[in-house]
Design a protein around this motif. Structure first.
Motif, PDB file in Angstrom:
ATOM      1  N   TYR A  74       0.818  -1.226   0.095  1.00  0.00           N
ATOM      2  CA  TYR A  74       0.172  -0.030   0.059  1.00  0.00           C
ATOM      3  C   TYR A  74       0.973   1.356  -0.054  1.00  0.00           C
ATOM      4  O   TYR A  74       0.782   2.249  -0.839  1.00  0.00           O
ATOM      5  CB  TYR A  74      -1.048   0.178   1.271  1.00  0.00           C
ATOM      6  CG  TYR A  74      -1.747   1.218   1.336  1.00  0.00           C
ATOM      7  CD1 TYR A  74      -3.178   1.013   0.551  1.00  0.00           C
ATOM      8  CD2 TYR A  74      -1.645   2.429   1.985  1.00  0.00           C
ATOM      9  CE1 TYR A  74      -4.128   2.170   0.608  1.00  0.00           C
ATOM     10  CE2 TYR A  74      -2.575   3.473   1.763  1.00  0.00           C
ATOM     11  CZ  TYR A  74      -3.594   3.391   1.194  1.00  0.00           C
ATOM     12  OH  TYR A  74      -4.651   4.505   1.080  1.00  0.00           O
ATOM     13  N   ALA A 107       3.111   1.608  -3.211  1.00  0.00           N
ATOM     14  CA  ALA A 107       2.029   2.122  -4.378  1.00  0.00           C
ATOM     15  C   ALA A 107       1.638   3.630  -4.070  1.00  0.00           C
ATOM     16  O   ALA A 107       1.553   4.256  -5.278  1.00  0.00           O
ATOM     17  CB  ALA A 107       0.889   1.332  -4.373  1.00  0.00           C
ATOM     18  N   LEU A 108       1.494   4.021  -2.943  1.00  0.00           N
ATOM     19  CA  LEU A 108       0.961   5.364  -2.806  1.00  0.00           C
ATOM     20  C   LEU A 108       2.289   6.420  -3.197  1.00  0.00           C
ATOM     21  O   LEU A 108       1.973   7.049  -3.940  1.00  0.00           O
ATOM     22  CB  LEU A 108       0.845   5.637  -1.308  1.00  0.00           C
ATOM     23  CG  LEU A 108       0.083   6.866  -0.816  1.00  0.00           C
ATOM     24  CD1 LEU A 108      -1.144   7.187  -1.589  1.00  0.00           C
ATOM     25  CD2 LEU A 108       0.015   6.829   0.597  1.00  0.00           C
ATOM     26  N   GLY A 136       0.811   4.663  -7.588  1.00  0.00           N
ATOM     27  CA  GLY A 136       0.013   3.224  -8.101  1.00  0.00           C
ATOM     28  C   GLY A 136      -1.395   3.674  -7.461  1.00  0.00           C
ATOM     29  O   GLY A 136      -2.511   2.804  -7.791  1.00  0.00           O
ATOM     30  N   ARG A 137      -1.876   4.665  -7.046  1.00  0.00           N
ATOM     31  CA  ARG A 137      -2.909   4.885  -6.415  1.00  0.00           C
ATOM     32  C   ARG A 137      -3.845   3.985  -5.774  1.00  0.00           C
ATOM     33  O   ARG A 137      -4.872   3.389  -6.312  1.00  0.00           O
ATOM     34  CB  ARG A 137      -3.873   5.688  -7.524  1.00  0.00           C
ATOM     35  CG  ARG A 137      -3.290   6.909  -8.084  1.00  0.00           C
ATOM     36  CD  ARG A 137      -4.221   7.839  -8.802  1.00  0.00           C
ATOM     37  NE  ARG A 137      -4.590   7.220  -9.920  1.00  0.00           N
ATOM     38  CZ  ARG A 137      -4.253   7.309 -11.174  1.00  0.00           C
ATOM     39  NH1 ARG A 137      -3.329   8.161 -11.403  1.00  0.00           N
ATOM     40  NH2 ARG A 137      -4.853   6.710 -12.224  1.00  0.00           N
ATOM     41  N   PRO A 138      -3.247   3.459  -4.459  1.00  0.00           N
ATOM     42  CA  PRO A 138      -4.013   2.190  -3.840  1.00  0.00           C
ATOM     43  C   PRO A 138      -5.544   2.648  -3.558  1.00  0.00           C
ATOM     44  O   PRO A 138      -5.853   3.642  -3.213  1.00  0.00           O
ATOM     45  CB  PRO A 138      -3.297   1.812  -2.821  1.00  0.00           C
ATOM     46  CG  PRO A 138      -2.218   3.268  -2.507  1.00  0.00           C
ATOM     47  CD  PRO A 138      -2.315   3.834  -3.768  1.00  0.00           C
ATOM     48  N   SER A 139      -6.423   1.647  -3.816  1.00  0.00           N
ATOM     49  CA  SER A 139      -7.696   2.105  -3.944  1.00  0.00           C
ATOM     50  C   SER A 139      -8.367   0.892  -2.642  1.00  0.00           C
ATOM     51  O   SER A 139      -9.354   1.320  -2.373  1.00  0.00           O
ATOM     52  CB  SER A 139      -8.531   1.903  -4.968  1.00  0.00           C
ATOM     53  OG  SER A 139      -8.259   0.446  -5.680  1.00  0.00           O
ATOM     54  N   GLN A 142      -5.185  -3.412  -3.957  1.00  0.00           N
ATOM     55  CA  GLN A 142      -5.595  -3.099  -5.210  1.00  0.00           C
ATOM     56  C   GLN A 142      -5.181  -1.557  -5.698  1.00  0.00           C
ATOM     57  O   GLN A 142      -5.278  -0.627  -4.572  1.00  0.00           O
ATOM     58  CB  GLN A 142      -7.145  -3.082  -5.598  1.00  0.00           C
ATOM     59  CG  GLN A 142      -7.769  -4.323  -5.714  1.00  0.00           C
ATOM     60  CD  GLN A 142      -9.166  -4.411  -5.936  1.00  0.00           C
ATOM     61  OE1 GLN A 142      -9.724  -3.178  -5.909  1.00  0.00           O
ATOM     62  NE2 GLN A 142      -9.631  -5.614  -6.277  1.00  0.00           N
ATOM     63  N   SER A 143      -4.352  -1.521  -6.625  1.00  0.00           N
ATOM     64  CA  SER A 143      -3.793  -0.462  -6.975  1.00  0.00           C
ATOM     65  C   SER A 143      -3.758  -0.232  -8.628  1.00  0.00           C
ATOM     66  O   SER A 143      -4.012  -1.465  -9.070  1.00  0.00           O
ATOM     67  CB  SER A 143      -2.457   0.170  -6.375  1.00  0.00           C
ATOM     68  OG  SER A 143      -1.405  -0.982  -6.846  1.00  0.00           O
ATOM     69  N   GLN A 144      -3.613   0.975  -8.966  1.00  0.00           N
ATOM     70  CA  GLN A 144      -3.560   1.038 -10.506  1.00  0.00           C
ATOM     71  C   GLN A 144      -1.924   0.771 -10.830  1.00  0.00           C
ATOM     72  O   GLN A 144      -1.087   1.647 -10.832  1.00  0.00           O
ATOM     73  CB  GLN A 144      -3.889   2.277 -10.992  1.00  0.00           C
ATOM     74  CG  GLN A 144      -5.539   2.456 -10.628  1.00  0.00           C
ATOM     75  CD  GLN A 144      -5.768   3.701 -11.300  1.00  0.00           C
ATOM     76  OE1 GLN A 144      -5.150   4.210 -11.948  1.00  0.00           O
ATOM     77  NE2 GLN A 144      -7.515   4.105 -10.859  1.00  0.00           N
ATOM     78  N   SER A 155       5.068   2.207 -11.028  1.00  0.00           N
ATOM     79  CA  SER A 155       4.640   1.636  -9.732  1.00  0.00           C
ATOM     80  C   SER A 155       4.702   0.052  -9.769  1.00  0.00           C
ATOM     81  O   SER A 155       4.576  -0.537  -8.428  1.00  0.00           O
ATOM     82  CB  SER A 155       3.219   2.086  -9.500  1.00  0.00           C
ATOM     83  OG  SER A 155       2.350   1.495 -10.586  1.00  0.00           O
ATOM     84  N   THR A 157       6.011  -1.890  -6.441  1.00  0.00           N
ATOM     85  CA  THR A 157       4.818  -2.237  -5.636  1.00  0.00           C
ATOM     86  C   THR A 157       4.734  -3.819  -5.379  1.00  0.00           C
ATOM     87  O   THR A 157       4.535  -4.030  -4.104  1.00  0.00           O
ATOM     88  CB  THR A 157       3.575  -1.650  -6.022  1.00  0.00           C
ATOM     89  OG1 THR A 157       3.466  -0.173  -5.956  1.00  0.00           O
ATOM     90  CG2 THR A 157       2.167  -2.180  -5.352  1.00  0.00           C
TER      91      THR A 157
END
Length: 182
Positions: free
Chosen positions: A46, A49-50, A54-57, A85-87, A92, A96
């Motif tokens: 997480y 990714a941040l 990676g914009r973790p969602s 979950q991330s993009q 990233s 990640t």
């Protein structure tokens, strides 16, 4: 000191034995024992990714069962202990996916500096070995982590290239930072 270090090693052996046998006691106990490692593992994904865009969602450490279909047709119930979950993208995906590996140098740093922070008592040494064990078990990449690395080879090549360039240019980088280069 030697007795305390030996006790630390015994702590690791006991934890590894429990981890190896806890699954036989049932899924609940396996999940409960793995929860601290799972939390650290997913937290690494997480946070990296941040930082890498990676914009973790979604962050979850709530276990869920899934059915895995083997290539020979048989099925098996497996547990997914956590997920993020991330993009994924070029910048990233690789960091990640391998983020939990950062716990290895963290455990080494902890091991090297522990006695500067805490006295060498039995409880302190057992804590050091227990925390180191937790960090190292949290660092193990899952099969899903390796799938991400192989799905985004460009990301791995980008970071591999950066490491190579950094290694080749390290004398200039160290000199620029004011370190003596010999």
């Amino acid at each position: 000191m030697i007795l305390a270090e030996f006790t630390g090693l015994v702590t690791v052996v006991v934890l590894a034995t429990i981890q190896g046998r806890v699954g036989r006691a049932g899924s609940f106990w396996m999940i409960l024992f793995a929860l601290p490692s799972t939390l650290l593992h997913e937290l690494a994904h997480y946070l990296v990714a941040l930082v890498t865009g990676g914009r973790p969602s979604r962050f979850s450490v709530f276990p869920r069962s899934t059915i895995y279909q083997h290539p020979d047709g048989r099925t098996q119930k497996l547990w997914v202990l956590g997920s993020v979950q991330s993009q994924m993208g070029l910048f990233s995906a690789f960091p990640t996916a391998v983020a939990p590996l950062l716990y290895i140098p963290a455990a080494f740093f902890l091991f090297q500096n522990w006695y500067a922070w805490y006295p060498s008592t039995l409880g302190s040494v057992m804590s050091l070995y227990g925390i180191s064990y937790l960090f190292l078990t949290s660092s193990i990449p899952s099969s899903a982590d390796w799938r991400i690395v192989t799905t985004y080879p460009g990301s791995a090549l980008l970071y591999g290239g950066l490491v190579c360039v950094g290694y080749i240019a390290r004398p200039a980088i160290l000199s620029f930072l004011g370190f003596a280069v010999g």
